[in-house]
Design an enzyme around this catalytic site. Sequence first.
Site, short mmCIF file in Angstrom:
data_model
loop_
_atom_site.label_atom_id
_atom_site.label_comp_id
_atom_site.label_asym_id
_atom_site.label_seq_id
_atom_site.Cartn_x
_atom_site.Cartn_y
_atom_site.Cartn_z
N SER A 250 -5.05 -8.36 -2.77
CA SER A 250 -4.91 -6.93 -3.03
C SER A 250 -6.19 -6.35 -3.59
CB SER A 250 -3.75 -6.69 -3.99
OG SER A 250 -4.07 -7.21 -5.25
N LYS A 251 -6.15 -5.06 -3.82
CA LYS A 251 -7.37 -4.35 -4.22
C LYS A 251 -8.04 -4.95 -5.44
CE LYS A 251 -4.11 -2.64 -2.53
NZ LYS A 251 -2.80 -3.13 -2.80
N ARG A 252 -7.22 -5.51 -6.32
CA ARG A 252 -7.87 -6.01 -7.54
C ARG A 252 -8.72 -7.25 -7.29
NH1 ARG A 252 -4.31 -9.96 -9.63
NH2 ARG A 252 -2.48 -10.06 -8.31
#
Length: 480
Positions: A250-252
């Site tokens: 995911s984006k993190r």
Amino acid sequence: MRARFAPSPTGYLHVGSARTALFNWLAVRNNGGELVLRSDDTDQARGSDEYYDDVIEGLRWLGIDWDEGIETGGPHGSYRQSDRLERYQQVAVELRAGRRAYLCFCTSEELDERRRQAQAEGRPPGYDGRCRTLDPDESVSRQQAGEAAALRLAIPRPGETVFEDIVRGEVRFGHDNVEDFVLLRSTGSPTYHLASTVDDVDYEITHVVRGEDLLSSTPKHILITRAMGAEPPAYAHLSLLLGPDGKKLSKRHGDTALHAYRDGGILPEAFVNYVALLGWNFGDDETVFTRREMVERFALDDVQKNPAIFDNEKLTWMNGLYIRELDPGAFESHTRPLVEADLGRALTDEERETYREVAPLVQERVKVLTDAPDQVRFLFAEEVDYDAGSWDKVMTKPESPRAIDAALVRLERVGEWSSGPIEKELRAMLEDLELNARKGLQPVRVAITGSSISPPLFESLAALGRERSLDRLRGARSRL
RNA sequence: GGCCCCGUCGUCUAGCGGCCUAGGACGCUGCCCUCUCAAGGCAGUAACGCCAGUUCAAAUCUGGUCGGGGCUACCA
């Protein structure tokens, strides 16, 4: 075989989705089937045009083409769910008329409340089926009188849904764990489950290849399909792509948008090759192979069950391999715009010629295209930007002033300014000074490129030109 | 919590009962090559989660256990 890729344009094309698209494409191209591209933008999830375009652009960049659907056309209209709302409503009406689905008048607040209570008491949190026993005709009247109602599928109870997943084998779900889920919201818009399943049936999809996150929704889709009187397709659930910490990518974890890789200097062929290796392998201990070879050997049955961590380092390594395999002209045209963007101006004709000469040297040295500007900036920038670390490490050496002075003398008498004669003079200088190449040449390198790391020195001098080379040596000498 | 999925080097994987002293690739380390950095060559490092069972024989089969992940909406 008819497969489909059905992204929901609620975000940029994600690398995980790109892999799903690739596996669909490989499966289809391997067996001569067709790939359908549709947009799963149910009314509610209607995404922005930006996302929609990003998906198409990303697929094209990867070289994934499709035979039917968005932009390509076909017998089913626009292939955007937001344009097919009446069809889903029509199916919903049929399901209700056939008593396969029922109206539900529970409000969101009531459902929340009951869910919380169920969980507190340790019961399954799914919908409790309260409205399932309502009289159907009465329900219709209530709805027509203006009462808000959602439509839910009446899951056969007791019961069980069993299916053979191509990658996972037999998977079974007892219906106790499948709630009477919503087909149509009280607003009349379809949920993902309804819209997606109706499309799969209407488009005659034979193989649904998608992420494992949808595995537990599969019984819902099978049940809708059967309720529609159709045969369910074969399913293949791909394991998820994980970040370095083992959690769903995911984006993190950094870049998850495919375009970030393109912008980061990754070649599409390298990306495709690398991603194909996540959950699949070529056999023969080979890790690098062409798209053609990939298509020839690919089989969904060979896809691995366990999730894979996306390893940027391996991708970068592979990208370096692909960069070196590029023909020089292609490398040059891929990187020249990056160099120009870095400089903030276009290269002059003369500079373009210079770049054409040095580009092959750069090509061997970068792993991503975007590393190219760093290697050649010294050739085109007015001023050298001396790297402090390089300067301190090299120029403070006792032999450095001598080396630069001597280099100046020798280079001033080079006849034809090209790498051969330049090398000859500098080698002679090393002999005069009794310095090895490492010690004698590093100061010159730092003086003209500003860094202890650069393309080969003689070629760099040649590319920089006589006057500018000599100027830089003098300039560096005066700083000592 | 419930349901489901998964479990071989740090990472991606080969392995489908004896070819396993567990193979390849990335990474890392060392050496060679070398004007720096790369590239290339060579070598090394490192894994069957655990416990039972089946079997003459298990990384491979079975059960359990532990660990990780996904789902659990009138999101997709």
